[in-house]
Design an enzyme around this catalytic site. Structure first.
Site, PDB file in Angstrom:
ATOM      1  N   TYR A  18      87.085  41.405  14.492  1.00  0.00           N
ATOM      2  CA  TYR A  18      88.120  41.415  13.447  1.00  0.00           C
ATOM      3  C   TYR A  18      87.756  42.418  12.353  1.00  0.00           C
ATOM      4  O   TYR A  18      88.582  43.242  11.948  1.00  0.00           O
ATOM      5  CB  TYR A  18      88.260  40.011  12.862  1.00  0.00           C
ATOM      6  CG  TYR A  18      89.409  39.849  11.894  1.00  0.00           C
ATOM      7  CD1 TYR A  18      90.712  39.712  12.346  1.00  0.00           C
ATOM      8  CD2 TYR A  18      89.185  39.826  10.519  1.00  0.00           C
ATOM      9  CE1 TYR A  18      91.771  39.562  11.461  1.00  0.00           C
ATOM     10  CE2 TYR A  18      90.238  39.669   9.625  1.00  0.00           C
ATOM     11  CZ  TYR A  18      91.528  39.536  10.100  1.00  0.00           C
ATOM     12  OH  TYR A  18      92.577  39.392   9.222  1.00  0.00           O
ATOM     13  N   SER A  76      93.413  44.028   5.582  1.00  0.00           N
ATOM     14  CA  SER A  76      92.747  42.801   5.145  1.00  0.00           C
ATOM     15  C   SER A  76      91.584  43.187   4.235  1.00  0.00           C
ATOM     16  O   SER A  76      91.108  44.331   4.274  1.00  0.00           O
ATOM     17  CB  SER A  76      92.218  42.051   6.370  1.00  0.00           C
ATOM     18  OG  SER A  76      91.361  40.991   5.997  1.00  0.00           O
TER      19      SER A  76
END
Length: 261
Positions: free
Chosen positions: A147, A134
């Site tokens: 995250y 990501s």
């Protein structure tokens, strides 16, 4: 050994994983679809001719079952596309031990355990691994401590695997998408939709307002990158981090105010 290429995809029931399953199947690969929810896996399997294997991608015991089923189906693993992931919201002080462990398990352990389970076949077949990371692997968003940390760790895992297993002919690369229109991202748009009375489309436009391409990606675009990295066309590429974010990570944030002069 089977001549048909076998591609294992985690998180294959929805989003980028589903798009990867459809693309690889359309190119003639046998796809093994791994995810926690049986119903979406079976739907994608019906439409791709794939093998649906429900379970926990972070579980070594489940991987023993997955690999046995893949071999029983006539395949050995030629490529692993690790798309499984999850949330990890909250600042550090808002993240308790259980939430931290859940973020690490969903975003990092799934990739590590999957790679470890597939490596014996990948070494034999001189295969490839693609870890779907990501832009949170490269920068920090607000209040997503678990995250961000777990996605950063995927880059380290990519490099470690690439260095250790490159001499065995195994290539390992990471893809770092920005906003992608998936069910997970749709859920992340909900606070913006409520705050600004936006439609879903308008919320995506809001988060992409300073992205050079001014739009989110489609899952199929990220799948195409995964397919390239797992293909012979990328035969010399390993240990790389390919950013697919519409240009958002190149923006010099302190100069944004000058856009409105």
């Amino acid at each position: 050994m089977s001549k048909q290429r076998t591609v294992v995809i985690t998180g294959a029931g929805t989003g980028i994983g589903e798009a990867c399953a459809r693309l690889f199947a359309s190119r003639g690969a046998r796809v093994a679809l791994i995810g926690r929810r049986r119903a979406p896996l079976e739907r994608v399997a019906r439409e791709t001719g794939g093998l649906a294997l429900d379970g926990d991608a972070a579980s070594a015991a489940d991987w023993q079952r997955f690999i046995a089923a893949i071999k029983a189906d006539g395949g050995a693993v030629d490529a692993l596309i690790a798309c499984a992931g999850g949330f990890g919201t909250g600042t550090a002080t808002e993240t308790d031990d259980a939430a931290w462990s859940a973020a690490m398990r969903a975003n990092l352990d799934t990739a590590f355990v999957a790679a470890r389970a597939c490596l014996p076949d990948l070494i034999e077949r001189r295969g490839a691994i693609v870890l779907v990371a990501s832009i949170a692997s490269l920068a920090a968003g607000p209040a997503v401590c678990g995250y961000t940390t777990s996605k950063h760790a995927l880059i380290g895992l990519t490099r470690s695997l690439a260095r250790d297993y490159g001499p065995h002919g195994v290539r390992v690369n990471a893809v770092c998408p920005g906003w992608v229109r998936t069910p997970m991202a749709d859920a992340e748009m909900q606070p913006l939709m409520q705050r600004y009375d936006d439609t879903l489309d308008a919320a995506y436009q809001r988060v992409c307002a300073d992205v050079p391409l001014r739009r989110p990606a489609h899952a199929e675009e990220i799948a195409g990158i995964c397919e390239f990295l797992a293909s012979p066309a990328a035969s010399i590429v390993t240990g790389a981090t390919l950013v697919a974010d519409g240009g958002s990570s190149i923006v010099d944030v302190p100069t944004l105010a000058f856009d409105h002069l």
